[in-house]
Design a protein around this motif. Structure first.
Motif, PDB file in Angstrom:
ATOM      1  N   ASN A  56      59.511   3.010 101.602  1.00 32.79           N
ATOM      2  CA  ASN A  56      60.075   2.061 102.562  1.00 32.79           C
ATOM      3  C   ASN A  56      61.117   1.133 101.940  1.00 32.79           C
ATOM      4  O   ASN A  56      61.559   0.179 102.569  1.00 32.79           O
ATOM      5  CB  ASN A  56      58.957   1.231 103.200  1.00 32.79           C
ATOM      6  CG  ASN A  56      59.343   0.712 104.562  1.00 32.79           C
ATOM      7  OD1 ASN A  56      60.140   1.326 105.264  1.00 32.79           O
ATOM      8  ND2 ASN A  56      58.789  -0.423 104.946  1.00 32.79           N
ATOM      9  N   GLN A  57      61.487   1.401 100.697  1.00 30.42           N
ATOM     10  CA  GLN A  57      62.528   0.660  99.984  1.00 30.42           C
ATOM     11  C   GLN A  57      62.209  -0.823  99.807  1.00 30.42           C
ATOM     12  O   GLN A  57      63.113  -1.659  99.750  1.00 30.42           O
ATOM     13  CB  GLN A  57      63.885   0.839 100.670  1.00 30.42           C
ATOM     14  CG  GLN A  57      64.304   2.295 100.739  1.00 30.42           C
ATOM     15  CD  GLN A  57      65.725   2.475 101.187  1.00 30.42           C
ATOM     16  OE1 GLN A  57      66.648   2.038 100.513  1.00 30.42           O
ATOM     17  NE2 GLN A  57      65.913   3.127 102.323  1.00 30.42           N
ATOM     18  N   LEU A  58      60.941  -1.141  99.715  1.00 27.47           N
ATOM     19  CA  LEU A  58      60.536  -2.481  99.309  1.00 27.47           C
ATOM     20  C   LEU A  58      60.489  -2.577  97.786  1.00 27.47           C
ATOM     21  O   LEU A  58      60.433  -3.670  97.235  1.00 27.47           O
ATOM     22  CB  LEU A  58      59.172  -2.826  99.916  1.00 27.47           C
ATOM     23  CG  LEU A  58      59.148  -2.871 101.442  1.00 27.47           C
ATOM     24  CD1 LEU A  58      57.724  -3.053 101.952  1.00 27.47           C
ATOM     25  CD2 LEU A  58      60.044  -3.971 101.976  1.00 27.47           C
ATOM     26  N   GLU A  59      60.474  -1.429  97.145  1.00 31.16           N
ATOM     27  CA  GLU A  59      60.646  -1.318  95.697  1.00 31.16           C
ATOM     28  C   GLU A  59      61.706  -0.255  95.430  1.00 31.16           C
ATOM     29  O   GLU A  59      61.820   0.714  96.193  1.00 31.16           O
ATOM     30  CB  GLU A  59      59.344  -0.920  94.998  1.00 31.16           C
ATOM     31  CG  GLU A  59      58.197  -1.890  95.149  1.00 31.16           C
ATOM     32  CD  GLU A  59      58.354  -3.163  94.339  1.00 31.16           C
ATOM     33  OE1 GLU A  59      59.345  -3.255  93.557  1.00 31.16           O
ATOM     34  OE2 GLU A  59      57.523  -4.053  94.481  1.00 31.16           O
ATOM     35  N   ILE A  60      62.472  -0.428  94.378  1.00 32.11           N
ATOM     36  CA  ILE A  60      63.499   0.544  94.008  1.00 32.11           C
ATOM     37  C   ILE A  60      62.935   1.444  92.916  1.00 32.11           C
ATOM     38  O   ILE A  60      62.523   0.976  91.857  1.00 32.11           O
ATOM     39  CB  ILE A  60      64.759  -0.171  93.501  1.00 32.11           C
ATOM     40  CG1 ILE A  60      65.344  -1.054  94.603  1.00 32.11           C
ATOM     41  CG2 ILE A  60      65.800   0.852  93.030  1.00 32.11           C
ATOM     42  CD1 ILE A  60      66.485  -1.935  94.144  1.00 32.11           C
ATOM     43  N   GLY A  74      67.274   5.469  99.661  1.00 36.62           N
ATOM     44  CA  GLY A  74      67.615   4.473  98.659  1.00 36.62           C
ATOM     45  C   GLY A  74      68.855   4.751  97.835  1.00 36.62           C
ATOM     46  O   GLY A  74      69.387   3.848  97.184  1.00 36.62           O
ATOM     47  N   TYR A  75      69.304   6.002  97.840  1.00 36.53           N
ATOM     48  CA  TYR A  75      70.441   6.382  97.006  1.00 36.53           C
ATOM     49  C   TYR A  75      71.382   7.311  97.776  1.00 36.53           C
ATOM     50  O   TYR A  75      71.006   7.890  98.796  1.00 36.53           O
ATOM     51  CB  TYR A  75      69.966   7.109  95.735  1.00 36.53           C
ATOM     52  CG  TYR A  75      69.195   6.241  94.780  1.00 36.53           C
ATOM     53  CD1 TYR A  75      69.839   5.540  93.771  1.00 36.53           C
ATOM     54  CD2 TYR A  75      67.808   6.134  94.872  1.00 36.53           C
ATOM     55  CE1 TYR A  75      69.130   4.740  92.882  1.00 36.53           C
ATOM     56  CE2 TYR A  75      67.089   5.330  93.990  1.00 36.53           C
ATOM     57  CZ  TYR A  75      67.753   4.642  93.001  1.00 36.53           C
ATOM     58  OH  TYR A  75      67.054   3.846  92.132  1.00 36.53           O
ATOM     59  N   LYS A  76      72.594   7.468  97.243  1.00 38.44           N
ATOM     60  CA  LYS A  76      73.519   8.492  97.704  1.00 38.44           C
ATOM     61  C   LYS A  76      74.002   9.266  96.480  1.00 38.44           C
ATOM     62  O   LYS A  76      74.069   8.719  95.368  1.00 38.44           O
ATOM     63  CB  LYS A  76      74.698   7.874  98.455  1.00 38.44           C
ATOM     64  CG  LYS A  76      75.525   6.891  97.635  1.00 38.44           C
ATOM     65  CD  LYS A  76      76.624   6.271  98.475  1.00 38.44           C
ATOM     66  CE  LYS A  76      77.417   5.241  97.650  1.00 38.44           C
ATOM     67  NZ  LYS A  76      78.486   4.582  98.462  1.00 38.44           N
ATOM     68  N   GLU A  77      74.294  10.524  96.693  1.00 35.94           N
ATOM     69  CA  GLU A  77      74.768  11.359  95.599  1.00 35.94           C
ATOM     70  C   GLU A  77      76.285  11.362  95.590  1.00 35.94           C
ATOM     71  O   GLU A  77      76.936  11.617  96.607  1.00 35.94           O
ATOM     72  CB  GLU A  77      74.231  12.777  95.746  1.00 35.94           C
ATOM     73  CG  GLU A  77      72.705  12.841  95.627  1.00 35.94           C
ATOM     74  CD  GLU A  77      72.185  14.264  95.625  1.00 35.94           C
ATOM     75  OE1 GLU A  77      72.071  14.846  94.527  1.00 35.94           O
ATOM     76  OE2 GLU A  77      71.886  14.766  96.714  1.00 35.94           O
TER      77      GLU A  77
END
Length: 258
Positions: A56-60, A74-77
């Protein structure tokens, strides 16, 4: 409680997470199919809650990949590298994922109805009238229609948690995450909350549930996972997971909580 045609909704690939020098997720690999209910159990500090918070993107997370509905979380390539996405895209990804916490995290200065309609109005752009109509349907579903105008402090712990579930459902998520949803409740109100979650399971909602309620996990899950020291140690359907053929380490853990 059936996974729909075994279509993956969540894929975690070698997910790693550190807090300082401590690695709390040490290469988690897991697939959750659409319509599946997955229960995660394990000792305290094994990374269960951290894993949910990474989804849930509360942590990376710092290593590996998490996909929800084939979208990288959380990321993009770019150019063979993974780059963090911006806050706006985080919000867009998170709106498809509902999360219910150990503590209820309701806004104390808002009524139950106001808590539920806040995100649909502000994030989804729904009208107050439409959001309120949907909120009332959800409150009826969780048995709280009579508490719509009550403030959280006037509710029992079980009622607060059921309101929190209704609030998460108001965003119409495709995935629900539950982080020890009954750990702050007394035995009497625990049953109220588990009953609501069981009803959600019967509708085909995809759910990942971190729980210490073994009887509940046996009843509601399609699959149960043991997480220990930041890794998935064992996974199986409930009958096998809790059966006589369970690995010795799993039996040893289960013996500590019965």
């Amino acid at each position: 409680m059936r996974a729909e045609n075994f279509q993956p909704l969540v894929r975690a690939i070698d997910v790693r997470k550190r807090f300082g020098d401590t690695e709390v997720l040490c290469g988690v690999n897991l697939v959750v199919n659409r319509g599946e209910v997955l229960c995660i159990i394990g000792p305290s500090g094994s990374g269960k809650s951290t894993f949910l918070r990474c989804i849930n993107q509360l942590e990376i997370y710092q290593g590996g990949k998490i996909f929800v509905n084939d979208e990288l979380i959380g990321y993009k390539e770019a150019g063979g590298r993974l780059l963090p996405i911006g806050n706006r895209q985080v919000v867009l990804q998170r709106r498809r994922i509902g999360m219910v916490f150990q503590q209820f995290n309701l806004f104390w200065h808002m009524t139950v109805m106001e808590n539920i309609i806040e995100a649909p109005v502000r994030v989804l752009g729904q009208s107050v009238a439409k959001a309120s109509e949907n909120a009332m349907r959800l409150l009826e579903r969780v048995g709280l229609a009579a508490k719509a105008d009550a403030y959280p402090m006037k509710l029992s712990g079980g009622q607060q948690q059921r309101a929190a579930i209704a609030r998460a459902l108001a965003m119409n998520p495709e995935l629900m995450l539950f982080d020890e949803p009954t750990s702050a409740l007394d035995p009497e109100t625990t049953g109220e909350v588990l009953s609501v979650i069981s009803e959600l399971a019967s509708t085909g909602m995809t759910m990942i549930i971190v729980t210490h309620e073994m009887g509940f996990a046996r009843q509601v899950a399609n699959r149960v996972v043991l997480m220990e020291e930041g890794q998935i140690r064992h996974e199986a359907p409930p009958d096998q997971f809790f059966g006589n053929q369970a690995p010795a380490r799993l039996k040893a853990f289960l013996s500590t909580i019965h």
